[in-house]
Design a protein around this motif. Structure first.
Motif, PDB file in Angstrom:
ATOM      1  N   SER A  83      13.538  20.958  -1.526  1.00  0.00           N
ATOM      2  CA  SER A  83      14.902  19.466  -0.994  1.00  0.00           C
ATOM      3  C   SER A  83      14.942  18.974  -2.347  1.00  0.00           C
ATOM      4  CB  SER A  83      14.939  18.805   0.208  1.00  0.00           C
ATOM      5  OG  SER A  83      16.020  17.770  -0.113  1.00  0.00           O
ATOM      6  N   PRO A  84      16.405  18.975  -3.291  1.00  0.00           N
ATOM      7  CA  PRO A  84      17.008  17.652  -4.430  1.00  0.00           C
ATOM      8  C   PRO A  84      16.134  16.575  -4.365  1.00  0.00           C
ATOM      9  CG  PRO A  84      18.748  18.924  -3.402  1.00  0.00           C
ATOM     10  CD  PRO A  84      17.561  19.217  -3.075  1.00  0.00           C
ATOM     11  N   LYS A  85      16.152  16.861  -2.854  1.00  0.00           N
ATOM     12  CA  LYS A  85      16.457  14.726  -2.350  1.00  0.00           C
ATOM     13  C   LYS A  85      14.633  14.120  -2.619  1.00  0.00           C
ATOM     14  CE  LYS A  85      20.324  14.401   0.202  1.00  0.00           C
ATOM     15  NZ  LYS A  85      21.311  14.283   1.618  1.00  0.00           N
ATOM     16  N   GLU A  86      13.717  15.391  -2.626  1.00  0.00           N
ATOM     17  CA  GLU A  86      12.468  14.748  -2.225  1.00  0.00           C
ATOM     18  C   GLU A  86      11.665  14.656  -4.442  1.00  0.00           C
ATOM     19  OE1 GLU A  86      10.585  17.722   1.257  1.00  0.00           O
ATOM     20  OE2 GLU A  86      10.828  18.806  -0.501  1.00  0.00           O
ATOM     21  N   SER A  87      10.340  13.860  -4.014  1.00  0.00           N
ATOM     22  CA  SER A  87      10.291  13.236  -5.357  1.00  0.00           C
ATOM     23  C   SER A  87       8.656  13.126  -5.269  1.00  0.00           C
ATOM     24  CB  SER A  87      11.584  12.190  -6.218  1.00  0.00           C
ATOM     25  OG  SER A  87      11.530  11.371  -5.549  1.00  0.00           O
TER      26      SER A  87
ATOM     27  N   SER B  81       9.000   9.537 -12.467  1.00  0.00           N
ATOM     28  CA  SER B  81       9.454   9.991 -11.100  1.00  0.00           C
ATOM     29  C   SER B  81       9.409  12.267 -12.156  1.00  0.00           C
ATOM     30  CB  SER B  81      10.401   9.939 -10.407  1.00  0.00           C
ATOM     31  OG  SER B  81      11.369   9.662 -11.179  1.00  0.00           O
ATOM     32  N   VAL B  82       8.846  12.070 -10.832  1.00  0.00           N
ATOM     33  CA  VAL B  82       9.488  14.007 -10.708  1.00  0.00           C
ATOM     34  C   VAL B  82      10.389  14.514 -10.005  1.00  0.00           C
ATOM     35  CG1 VAL B  82       9.094  16.714 -11.641  1.00  0.00           C
ATOM     36  CG2 VAL B  82       7.474  14.869 -12.567  1.00  0.00           C
ATOM     37  N   SER B  83      11.120  15.160 -10.200  1.00  0.00           N
ATOM     38  CA  SER B  83      12.711  15.200  -9.006  1.00  0.00           C
ATOM     39  C   SER B  83      12.714  16.404  -9.689  1.00  0.00           C
ATOM     40  CB  SER B  83      13.225  14.175  -8.997  1.00  0.00           C
ATOM     41  OG  SER B  83      14.175  13.911 -10.221  1.00  0.00           O
ATOM     42  N   PRO B  84      13.925  17.527  -8.519  1.00  0.00           N
ATOM     43  CA  PRO B  84      14.881  18.910  -8.519  1.00  0.00           C
ATOM     44  C   PRO B  84      16.329  18.354  -9.285  1.00  0.00           C
ATOM     45  CG  PRO B  84      13.347  18.043  -6.783  1.00  0.00           C
ATOM     46  CD  PRO B  84      13.690  17.537  -7.364  1.00  0.00           C
TER      47      PRO B  84
ATOM     48  N   LEU C 133       3.096  20.912  -8.034  1.00  0.00           N
ATOM     49  CA  LEU C 133       3.362  19.687  -9.512  1.00  0.00           C
ATOM     50  C   LEU C 133       1.862  19.971  -9.040  1.00  0.00           C
ATOM     51  CD1 LEU C 133       4.352  18.395 -11.964  1.00  0.00           C
ATOM     52  CD2 LEU C 133       4.747  16.602 -10.450  1.00  0.00           C
ATOM     53  N   ARG C 134       1.789  20.086 -10.757  1.00  0.00           N
ATOM     54  CA  ARG C 134      -0.809  19.736 -10.573  1.00  0.00           C
ATOM     55  C   ARG C 134      -0.823  18.365 -11.833  1.00  0.00           C
ATOM     56  NH1 ARG C 134      -1.289  25.245 -11.148  1.00  0.00           N
ATOM     57  NH2 ARG C 134      -3.600  26.156  -9.382  1.00  0.00           N
ATOM     58  N   ASN C 135       0.478  18.405 -12.101  1.00  0.00           N
ATOM     59  CA  ASN C 135       0.382  16.661 -13.022  1.00  0.00           C
ATOM     60  C   ASN C 135       1.436  16.820 -14.394  1.00  0.00           C
ATOM     61  OD1 ASN C 135      -0.948  17.702 -15.649  1.00  0.00           O
ATOM     62  ND2 ASN C 135      -2.951  17.991 -14.058  1.00  0.00           N
ATOM     63  N   LEU C 136       1.679  15.593 -15.073  1.00  0.00           N
ATOM     64  CA  LEU C 136       1.597  15.117 -15.992  1.00  0.00           C
ATOM     65  C   LEU C 136       0.970  14.628 -16.799  1.00  0.00           C
ATOM     66  CD1 LEU C 136       5.645  13.676 -15.174  1.00  0.00           C
ATOM     67  CD2 LEU C 136       5.142  15.124 -15.682  1.00  0.00           C
TER      68      LEU C 136
END
Length: 258
Positions: free
Chosen positions: A166-170, A236-239, A250-253
Motif C-alpha cells: 500500500s502507498p500508505k505504508e512506510s 522515512s521510506v515510502s512508496p 527493504l534492508r537498510n539505508l
C-alpha cells in the motif's frame, strides 16, 4: 571435517570466543535489553543500572558518544579491568562523551565499556547520528513500521521489511544531529522482476530523494547527497508507485559522511 576432527579455522574461532568470554562474559550473562537507542558504534546491554557498551567500530579520536543517555554516569571503565582509567563528560541534555580511550581497541571484534548510571536509566528515543564515523546504517528492523508491513525472519539473507503493498505504508526512524552534516544516501533492498519500475521516496527532514525500483538481490543504489541541519527530525521510506505485488523488501539505508 570428514575424519571427525574440527577444521583448524573453526577451532581458532571457538578459541577466540572463549578468550573474549573470559574477559567480557558479564556483559552478556544475566543482562537484559538495552534502553538506549541504536548507536553508530555498536550495541549495548543492561544489568540493573549498569550499561555495557559493545563497541564494534572503535573511534579513532579517543572519544565515544553515548547517544540518548539522559541519566548521569559514574565510573566508566574498559574491560578487562586492568586497562587505564577513562573519563566522561556530558555533551548536552541527551548525550554523554567517554574520554581518554586508547588508540587501539582492547578487542578487535567487540570491545566492552562498562558504565555505571546514577540511578534508574533514563534515555531519549531519538537516535543520534554520528558523522564522525564513516557510515550510519539505519536498519529496517530498527525502524518504526507504519501499516501492515512485516519483518522477514531476520537472518543475514532476509533481514528486511516485506509485504509492502500500500502507498500508505512506510518505515521511519526518529533521529537527531548535534551539528550540521552532509551525507550520501544509499538504499539496500531486494526486489523481483514484477516490482521493477515502481518508485519510492526517502525523506530526510524537509528534503526528499526519489528512486526507481530495480530487480535484484541485493540491490544497492546511491540516491544522492543531502546537507542536514542540527536538531530532531525523521527519516522515512515510502512508496510513490507500486508495481507488481509489493514495492520491494527493504534492508537498510546507509548514510555515508561527506
Amino acid at each position: 571435517m570428514g575424519n571427525g576432527e574440527f577444521d583448524p579455522h573453526d577451532v581458532a574461532i571457538l578459541q577466540g570466543i572463549a578468550a573474549w568470554w573470559r574477559v567480557n562474559g558479564k556483559s552478556i550473562r544475566g543482562t537484559t535489553r538495552t534502553p538506549l537507542p541504536v548507536q553508530t558504534w555498536g550495541e549495548s546491554t543492561r544489568k540493573g543500572n549498569l550499561l555495557y557498551l559493545h563497541v564494534f567500530n572503535w573511534p579513532t579520536t579517543g572519544r565515544l558518544d553515548i547517544g540518548g543517555l539522559v541519566s548521569d554516569i559514574k565510573f566508566p571503565r574498559l574491560l578487562p579491568e586492568n586497562f587505564p582509567k577513562i573519563g566522561s563528560q556530558r555533551i548536552n541534555s541527551f548525550d554523554i562523551e567517554i574520554d581518554d580511550l586508547p588508540a587501539t581497541p582492547p578487542d578487535k571484534a567487540d570491545s566492552v565499556i562498562q558504565v555505571v548510571c546514577d540511578g534508574d536509566i533514563q534515555t531519549d528515543t531519538n537516535r543520534l547520528l554520528q558523522p564522525q564515523f564513516p557510515v550510519d546504517t539505519l536498519r529496517a528492523f530498527d525502524g518504526v513500521i507504519h501499516g501492515k508491513l512485516r519483518h522477514g525472519p531476520g537472518k543475514k539473507t532476509d533481514d528486511y521489511v516485506m509485504n509492502w503493498t500500500s502507498p500508505k505504508e512506510s518505515v521511519s526512524w526518529p533521529v537527531r544531529l548535534n551539528a550540521p552534516a552532509k551525507y550520501e544516501v544509499l538504499i539496500n533492498y531486494a526486489a523481483n522482476d514484477e516490482s521493477a519500475g515502481g518508485t519510492f521516496a526517502v525523506k530526510l527532514g524537509d528534503q526528499t530523494l526519489n528512486g526507481e525500483v530495480k530487480a535484484g538481490e541485493p540491490q544497492i543504489e546511491s540516491l544522492g547527497t543531502v546537507s542536514l541541519g542540527s536538531g530532531n527530525f525523521e527519516i522515512s521510506v515510502s512508496p510513490v508507485r507500486i508495481a507488481g505485488h509489493e514495492l520491494f523488501r527493504l534492508r537498510n539505508l546507509e548514510l555515508r559522511s561527506r
